[in-house]
Every structure is written in structure tokens, then in C-alpha cells.
Design an enzyme around this catalytic site. Structure first.
Site, PDB file in Angstrom:
ATOM      1  N   LYS A 101       4.115   9.045   8.989  1.00 42.83           N
ATOM      2  CA  LYS A 101       4.009   8.412  10.308  1.00 42.83           C
ATOM      3  C   LYS A 101       5.058   8.921  11.314  1.00 42.83           C
ATOM      4  O   LYS A 101       4.932  10.038  11.784  1.00 42.83           O
ATOM      5  CB  LYS A 101       4.021   6.890  10.150  1.00 42.83           C
ATOM      6  CG  LYS A 101       2.812   6.482   9.275  1.00 42.83           C
ATOM      7  CD  LYS A 101       2.494   5.040   9.134  1.00 42.83           C
ATOM      8  CE  LYS A 101       1.168   4.906   8.383  1.00 42.83           C
ATOM      9  NZ  LYS A 101       1.168   4.078   7.221  1.00 42.83           N
TER      10      LYS A 101
ATOM     11  N   TYR B 159       0.858  -1.184   0.000  1.00 38.86           N
ATOM     12  CA  TYR B 159       0.000   0.000   0.000  1.00 38.86           C
ATOM     13  C   TYR B 159       0.887   1.225   0.000  1.00 38.86           C
ATOM     14  O   TYR B 159       1.832   1.307   0.783  1.00 38.86           O
ATOM     15  CB  TYR B 159      -0.891  -0.009   1.241  1.00 38.86           C
ATOM     16  CG  TYR B 159      -1.771   1.222   1.401  1.00 38.86           C
ATOM     17  CD1 TYR B 159      -2.803   1.480   0.501  1.00 38.86           C
ATOM     18  CD2 TYR B 159      -1.570   2.108   2.454  1.00 38.86           C
ATOM     19  CE1 TYR B 159      -3.616   2.606   0.653  1.00 38.86           C
ATOM     20  CE2 TYR B 159      -2.380   3.225   2.613  1.00 38.86           C
ATOM     21  CZ  TYR B 159      -3.400   3.471   1.708  1.00 38.86           C
ATOM     22  OH  TYR B 159      -4.205   4.574   1.860  1.00 38.86           O
TER      23      TYR B 159
ATOM     24  N   ASP C 106       9.227   3.137  -0.351  1.00 37.54           N
ATOM     25  CA  ASP C 106       8.170   3.760   0.433  1.00 37.54           C
ATOM     26  C   ASP C 106       8.411   3.377   1.891  1.00 37.54           C
ATOM     27  O   ASP C 106       8.030   2.297   2.330  1.00 37.54           O
ATOM     28  CB  ASP C 106       6.794   3.287  -0.052  1.00 37.54           C
ATOM     29  CG  ASP C 106       5.671   3.867   0.792  1.00 37.54           C
ATOM     30  OD1 ASP C 106       5.964   4.547   1.795  1.00 37.54           O
ATOM     31  OD2 ASP C 106       4.500   3.618   0.440  1.00 37.54           O
TER      32      ASP C 106
HETATM   33  C1  LIG Z   1       0.440   4.588   5.844  1.00 35.57           C
HETATM   34  C2  LIG Z   1       1.168   4.375   4.598  1.00 35.57           C
HETATM   35  C3  LIG Z   1       1.021   5.246   3.500  1.00 35.57           C
HETATM   36  C4  LIG Z   1       0.022   6.352   3.480  1.00 35.57           C
HETATM   37  O1  LIG Z   1       0.268   7.348   4.427  1.00 35.57           O
HETATM   38  P1  LIG Z   1      -0.936   8.323   4.848  1.00 35.57           P
HETATM   39  O2  LIG Z   1      -0.286   9.271   5.795  1.00 35.57           O
HETATM   40  O3  LIG Z   1      -1.978   7.449   5.468  1.00 35.57           O
HETATM   41  O4  LIG Z   1      -1.422   8.974   3.615  1.00 35.57           O
HETATM   42  C5  LIG Z   1       1.832   5.051   2.400  1.00 35.57           C
HETATM   43  N1  LIG Z   1       2.717   4.046   2.359  1.00 35.57           N
HETATM   44  C6  LIG Z   1       2.881   3.188   3.384  1.00 35.57           C
HETATM   45  C7  LIG Z   1       3.901   2.116   3.289  1.00 35.57           C
HETATM   46  C8  LIG Z   1       2.090   3.310   4.521  1.00 35.57           C
HETATM   47  O5  LIG Z   1       2.236   2.423   5.523  1.00 35.57           O
END
Ligand SMILES: *Cc1c(COP(=O)(O)O)cnc(C)c1O
Length: 434
Positions: free
Chosen positions: A273, A150, A245
Site C-alpha cells: 500500500k 487478513y 503485517d
Molecule cells: C491489503 C493487505 C494485504 C494484501 O496486500 P495486497 O497488496 O492486496 O496483496 C495484506 N495484509 C494486510 C494487513 C492488508 O491490509
């Protein structure tokens, strides 16, 4: 701690009903609705250190940690102090502050591949901006991602996207035009052969390969030896960019993020995060020659009214300084190891098919014998058993993510006693799952 076999959540239920009349599904992010585990969300009153309290006065040991950011636990004194200091000066100026440079400098120092970094407001913004940059830099359109990873909810990336979409059982999303995703290819995580095949066929048309270096949105799935090496080698060979990511893994699995741990240098990295210490922040950074393609230096446009917000920067700075202290990651790793070992033993004592693992304080478990190396493997988990485990743990005062396809996070605030209580709750719950 609430030890009753049934907990009173009547106030949460009232608030959820009221929210549902005004907010779609009563929530501002889908997995929070707890639908896949046959429950309703708890409305939260407050949290402190490792504990979270709902509006009915129940207290739980929190392993969600706001889905990753709270590596220090809730209300860490240094973060609160930093926020209070900013509150005295104003909450947003739309003009540069030195806090932005301070956070940028911490990121550049800590993360091996990052030479320059741009702040945004969420992980989604970070990944979608990184892709635009990669396309602008290479002049190519095709993006390769991996099933079950994701990367936020941007159109281009909502293909086989794990997490919330997996929990809801939908492959993509209505509203995403075919024209947008026709340039996105999704292949199996850890599948080096499939990746090599695709690169041999169309590598010279690929703008970027984006990957969760340790996957956390199909449950936690670790990379196999050689996977990232293959990504690095073949992207370099064909002139495509490698995007890590690290929105979840950044500063979670190691001070240097996953790339520090794995010894791989991506071209662009995305953060979110933890970098915001519990406030809304995202960031993307990488090689200076790539980052300098962004406006106002270069032609690739990306902007944000609240980007670099002083409250968010202050929380990020305070958090990154705390996690830089010697021994921080060793202590977290030991606690998480103890938890995961305890969970495995609870399952094997109960005779339940189960596998679990962790990288630093990012952990995951599945109700299948495993091994789980891909999204297909993850989907073999017994989801009904997971739902019963989730509910059993909740009634015993343990707050887990309400989906099999999410990770579990241990914070620096979790005590040995928290871990012991969690393991005994798991032993008791597992016995009822057979
Ligand atoms: C949480 C997450 C996102 C999205 O971040 P948001 O702040 O919720 O938009 C993208 N990539 C990874 C790997 C994530 O865990």
C-alpha cells in the site's frame, strides 16, 4: 458535488455489464463488486487530491484511497513529478537501480525493527514470502494468526481471514488444500489467554505468529493494552518469530508504522500500500540475520521479474519523503479526530447504536454499541444498517469502502471543508436509518 437523492450511474452500469462478460464478476478484486451493500461498482474516470470522479461525472469525497495507499491524496505533485522523471528513462530493466537502495534506506531509517528489506510487488507477496522465510529460519511449520486479520490471499493465510472473505460470508476458500492449512492456527484477536494457552502447548513448534498490529480488515480494531507485549514475550520465549503485517498500518498510523507507535520490535515486518505510493509494491524486512537467509545470500528462495520496478520505487520514495515532513501525522490525526467525533455525534443525535475510533488517519466504525475488540464483536454490527448508510452517503457525495469489514482512510489532501461536508452528510443519512 452531487446532492441529488438519486445519482445517475448509467455509464458505470454499462461498463460493469461489459466487464462481467470478460472478467469474473466484472472486477479484479472481489470487494470492489459492492455486492454486500446491494449495489454495483462505480467505474472511475479520474481522481485528484481528496476527490474521485466516476464515468458519469459524479464527484465524491474519497475515504477509500485505493484501499490505503493514497495517504497524500490522489496525484500528489511530488509523486507525479517522480514518475515523469522515470518515464523518460524506461519502465523496467530487471537489473538493479539506485532507486531501490533509496527506498530501502528510507524504510530502514523510518521503521524501528527493519535492518534489511526486500521489495516485492504486492502485500500478498510480502506476507507469503515472510512466512516462507520464518519457516526456513526456524525449521518449523506452524503459523499462528488471528481471526479477522487478513494477510493477503496466499493459501496458508486464508483461514478466518476477514475483509473480502468476511464480506462474502465464506470461512476459507475452496482450492486451499487441508494439508496446507493444517499448519495454520487462527485464534481470537486481543485474546491473550487463548494465545498463552496455545503457546504453552505447542510454542516450540511454532515458526511464526503473524498479526495486523492494528487490525484493519475486520473494520478497524485497535489492539488492547498488553496484547502485543504478550505476543512479543511468548514468541521470544519459545523461539518463534513475530511478524507484524504492516501492509495497511505501515506509514499510515505513524511515520515509524504501528511498531513505532506501539514500541514493539517484531522480527519481520511486511509492507505494501503506502510504500508504493499508488503503484504495485510490497516489501518485507527485519533483522539482518533473518533477512540474510534469503537467496542469493541464504537458501530461502524468493524472486520477482518486476520487483523493485523503477516507477514503483520512485512513487514510494516520493511518498515516504512527503510523510517524513514535520507535522504531517499531527495534521492527519487532527482531521481524522474531527471526522470520527462528527460521525459519533451524528449517530447519537439520531439515537443509533454506533461505535467508532481511529489511530492516526486509519479509522473505523460499527453499527453496534461496542466495544469491538475482536472479529466476533465486529460481526455484531448491523450490516443492513451499514449498507443503507453506505448508499445514503454515496448519494450525498461521500465514497466509503463498500463493506463493514474495511477501514476508512483520511489523506493529507482532505480539507476541513471535506470533513464538514462528510459530517453533515452523515447526520442527514443517520436520521434516515432509525
Ligand atoms: C491489503 C493487505 C494485504 C494484501 O496486500 P495486497 O497488496 O492486496 O496483496 C495484506 N495484509 C494486510 C494487513 C492488508 O491490509
Amino acid at each position: 458535488m452531487n446532492n441529488a437523492s438519486k445519482i445517475n450511474t448509467s455509464r458505470s452500469q454499462e461498463l460493469f455489464a461489459e466487464a462481467g462478460r470478460l472478467i469474473p464478476g466484472g472486477v479484479n478484486s472481489p470487494v470492489r463488486a459492492c455486492g454486500s451493500v446491494g449495489g454495483e461498482p462505480l467505474f472511475i474516470e479520474k481522481a485528484d487530491k481528496s476527490l474521485i470522479y466516476d464515468v458519469d461525472g459524479n464527484c465524491y469525497i474519497d475515504y477509500v484511497g485505493s484501499w490505503g495507499p493514497m495517504i497524500l491524496g490522489h496525484r500528489h505533485p511530488e509523486v507525479i513529478k517522480a514518475l515523469e522523471k522515470v518515464l523518460k528513462t524506461g519502465t523496467s530493466f530487471g537489473a538493479p537501480t539506485s532507486l531501490e537502495t533509496e527506498l530501502a534506506s528510507l524504510v530502514v531509517d523510518m521503521v524501528p525493527s527493519v535492518e534489511k528489506v526486500r521489495m516485492v510487488n504486492s502485500g500478498t507477496e510480502a506476507t507469503m514470502s515472510a512466512l516462507r522465510l520464518a519457516r526456513g529460519f526456524t525449521g518449523r511449520d506452524i503459523i499462528i494468526k488471528f481471526d479477522g486479520c487478513y494477510h493477503g490471499h496466499a493459501d496458508t493465510l486464508l483461514v478466518a481471514a476477514g475483509s473480502g472473505v468476511a464480506t462474502l460470508g465464506i470461512p476459507g476458500s475452496p482450492g486451499v488444500p487441508d494439508a496446507v492449512i493444517k499448519n495454520t492456527l487462527s485464534i481470537g484477536y486481543n485474546n491473550i489467554d487463548a494465545f498463552t494457552d496455545v503457546m504453552e502447548k505447542m510454542g516450540d513448534k511454532v515458526a511464526a505468529v503473524i498479526v495486523e498490529p492494528v487490525a484493519g480488515n475486520m473494520g478497524m480494531v485497535a489492539p488492547l493494552n498488553g496484547f502485543h507485549e504478550a505476543l512479543r514475550e511468548l514468541t521470544a520465549k519459545y523461539g518463534a518469530l513475530l511478524i507484524f503485517d504492516e501492509v495497511m498500518t505501515g506509514f499510515r498510523v505513524d511515520k515509524g508504522s504501528a511498531q513505532g507507535l506501539l514500541g514493539i520490535m517484531p522480527d519481520i515486518s511486511c509492507f505494501g500500500k503506502i510504500i508504493g505510493g499508488g503503484l504495485p509494491v510490497g516489501a518485507y524486512g527485519g533483522r539482518a540475520d533473518i533477512m540474510d537467509k534469503i537467496a542469493p545470500v541464504g537458501p530461502v528462495y524468493q524472486a520477482g521479474t518486476l520487483s523493485g520496478n523503477p516507477l514503483a520505487m520512485a512513487a514510494g520514495v516520493a511518498t515516504l519523503k512527503e510523510i517524513s515532513k514535520p507535522g504531517f501525522y499531527e495534521a492527519l490525526d487532527a482531521k481524522t479526530e474531527k471526522l470520527v467525533t462528527g460521525l459519533k455525534k451524528a449517530a447519537s443525535d439520531a439515537g443509533i447504536d454506533f461505535c467508532a475510533g481511529h489511530i492516526g488517519s486509519m479509522a473505523g466504525f460499527f453499527f453496534t454499541g461496542g466495544p469491538v475488540n475482536s472479529f466476533d464483536d465486529a460481526k455484531k454490527s448491523d450490516l443492513d444498517r451499514f449498507a443503507r448508510f453506505y448508499r445514503g452517503m454515496l448519494t450525498k457525495g461521500v465514497y466509503l469502502a463498500p463493506s463493514q469489514f474495511e477501514a476508512l482512510f483520511v489523506s493529507a489532501a482532505h480539507t476541513d471543508e471535506d470533513i464538514d461536508k462528510t459530517v453533515s452528510a452523515a447526520s442527514e443519512t443517520m436520521k434516515g436509518l432509525v
